[in-house]
Design a protein around this motif. Structure first.
Motif, PDB file in Angstrom:
ATOM      1  N   ILE A  65       0.818  -1.107   0.158  1.00 18.93           N
ATOM      2  CA  ILE A  65      -0.024   0.175  -0.061  1.00 18.93           C
ATOM      3  C   ILE A  65       0.932   1.163   0.061  1.00 18.93           C
ATOM      4  N   PHE A  66       0.498   2.119  -0.873  1.00 16.10           N
ATOM      5  CA  PHE A  66       1.259   3.476  -1.040  1.00 16.10           C
ATOM      6  C   PHE A  66       0.183   4.541  -0.682  1.00 16.10           C
ATOM      7  N   SER A  67       0.464   5.159   0.283  1.00 12.14           N
ATOM      8  CA  SER A  67      -0.670   6.069   0.597  1.00 12.14           C
ATOM      9  C   SER A  67      -0.250   7.466   0.597  1.00 12.14           C
ATOM     10  N   LYS A  68       1.059   7.644   0.187  1.00 10.67           N
ATOM     11  CA  LYS A  68       1.482   9.171   0.349  1.00 10.67           C
ATOM     12  C   LYS A  68       2.514   9.321  -0.726  1.00 10.67           C
ATOM     13  N   ASN A  69       2.931  10.555  -1.201  1.00 10.11           N
ATOM     14  CA  ASN A  69       4.093  11.190  -1.880  1.00 10.11           C
ATOM     15  C   ASN A  69       3.678  11.037  -3.295  1.00 10.11           C
ATOM     16  N   VAL A  70       2.546  10.480  -3.780  1.00  8.07           N
ATOM     17  CA  VAL A  70       2.380  10.477  -5.170  1.00  8.07           C
ATOM     18  C   VAL A  70       1.814  11.935  -5.804  1.00  8.07           C
ATOM     19  N   ASP A  71       2.697  12.475  -6.710  1.00  9.50           N
ATOM     20  CA  ASP A  71       2.270  13.651  -7.044  1.00  9.50           C
ATOM     21  C   ASP A  71       1.370  13.864  -8.381  1.00  9.50           C
ATOM     22  N   GLU A  72       1.545  12.820  -9.180  1.00 12.65           N
ATOM     23  CA  GLU A  72       0.809  12.788 -10.338  1.00 12.65           C
ATOM     24  C   GLU A  72       0.708  11.231 -10.626  1.00 12.65           C
ATOM     25  N   VAL A  73      -0.519  11.253 -11.702  1.00 19.25           N
ATOM     26  CA  VAL A  73      -0.819   9.829 -12.213  1.00 19.25           C
ATOM     27  C   VAL A  73      -1.134   9.915 -13.493  1.00 19.25           C
ATOM     28  N   LEU A  74      -0.471   9.427 -14.621  1.00 16.30           N
ATOM     29  CA  LEU A  74      -0.563   9.591 -15.856  1.00 16.30           C
ATOM     30  C   LEU A  74      -1.414   8.153 -16.318  1.00 16.30           C
ATOM     31  N   VAL A  75      -2.572   8.445 -16.874  1.00 18.64           N
ATOM     32  CA  VAL A  75      -3.358   7.378 -17.358  1.00 18.64           C
ATOM     33  C   VAL A  75      -3.384   7.329 -18.634  1.00 18.64           C
ATOM     34  N   GLY A  76      -3.342   6.099 -19.151  1.00 15.96           N
ATOM     35  CA  GLY A  76      -3.350   5.945 -20.665  1.00 15.96           C
ATOM     36  C   GLY A  76      -4.897   5.370 -20.891  1.00 15.96           C
ATOM     37  N   THR A  77      -5.567   6.085 -21.650  1.00 10.81           N
ATOM     38  CA  THR A  77      -7.003   5.643 -22.017  1.00 10.81           C
ATOM     39  C   THR A  77      -7.155   5.543 -23.630  1.00 10.81           C
ATOM     40  N   LYS A  78      -8.388   5.194 -24.021  1.00  8.25           N
ATOM     41  CA  LYS A  78      -8.579   5.010 -25.445  1.00  8.25           C
ATOM     42  C   LYS A  78      -8.377   6.276 -26.331  1.00  8.25           C
ATOM     43  N   ASN A  79      -8.696   7.191 -25.489  1.00 11.08           N
ATOM     44  CA  ASN A  79      -8.724   8.768 -26.175  1.00 11.08           C
ATOM     45  C   ASN A  79      -7.498   9.517 -25.808  1.00 11.08           C
TER      46      ASN A  79
END
Length: 224
Positions: free
Chosen positions: A204-218
């Motif tokens: 479990i990583f519950s801290k320190n995430v600055d940004e999430v890049l999500v690949g989508t169909k669009n």
């Protein structure tokens, strides 16, 4: 190439664009990060950039060397930016990681980074963590006691196997996969698991995430 693979490649290449000359980069582990590492190696070679990588597993170590990325360690350098994948990401940017068994070293590197970016395809986004089991790295001699204490927290532990033998982490320990009916408070559960004697680290990583890049169909979606 199927849609999910294309999404992984898309965010891996996008993450490589975020790396600047002179940076020390935490190199995560997993199928999505593989595209990032390969692209970063190309970028270093084509532009003759001064970039160092800190791998989070033997897998990323060998891949980075094959891609021509100069490597270093946390003993020698601080991490400017870490790029890593995840098995699950909720809307508050809590993560479950460790399907590849490298979550201990991943957490050491990712949590020490000045900036931590996660790259995933859209299948990894969930409303609440818990669809995937939580990997827990355990000192082998403590296995029974750790499992008993995990059950008291409401978890259902299962020793991970590779073929017919227990899965051994890069640190020489066992991995337990723990299923919870729900994980309403990831931060609290992360601490409770790590407080069990014999537990090295959990996924479990519950801290320190600055940004999430999500690949989508669009295209790419950015979560902050």
């Amino acid at each position: 190439m199927d849609s999910r693979t294309l999404q992984k490649k898309l965010v891996g290449y996008e993450a490589a664009k975020r790396i600047k000359d002179g940076q020390v980069v935490g190199l995560g582990t997993g199928t999505t990060v593989r595209y990032f590492i390969e692209k970063l190696g190309e970028k270093i070679k084509e532009r003759e950039l001064d970039i160092l990588g800190i791998p989070t597993s033997y897998q990323s170590f060998l891949l980075a060397k094959n891609c021509g990325i100069p490597l270093t360690t946390l003993e020698e350098h601080d991490v400017d930016i870490a790029i890593d994948g995840a098995d699950e990401v909720d809307k508050k940017l809590n993560l479950i990681k460790g399907k590849g068994g490298a979550h201990t070293q991943e957490k050491i590197v990712d949590y020490s980074a000045k900036k931590f970016i996660v790259i995933v395809d859209e299948s990894k986004i969930v409303d609440e963590l818990g669809k995937s089991p939580v990997p827990v790295e355990v000192i082998p001699s403590s296995l029974r006691m750790v499992c008993e204490n995990i059950k008291k927290l409401g978890g259902k532990p299962s020793l991970r196997f590779y073929k017919y033998t227990p899965w051994i982490s890069d640190n020489g320990n066992f991995i337990i996969d723990v299923k919870f009916d729900s994980i309403g408070d990831p931060s609290r559960l992360e601490k409770e698991l790590n407080n069990i004697p014999g537990v090295v680290e959990n996924g479990i990583f519950s801290k320190n995430v600055d940004e999430v890049l999500v690949g989508t169909k669009n295209g790419i979606k950015v979560l902050k």
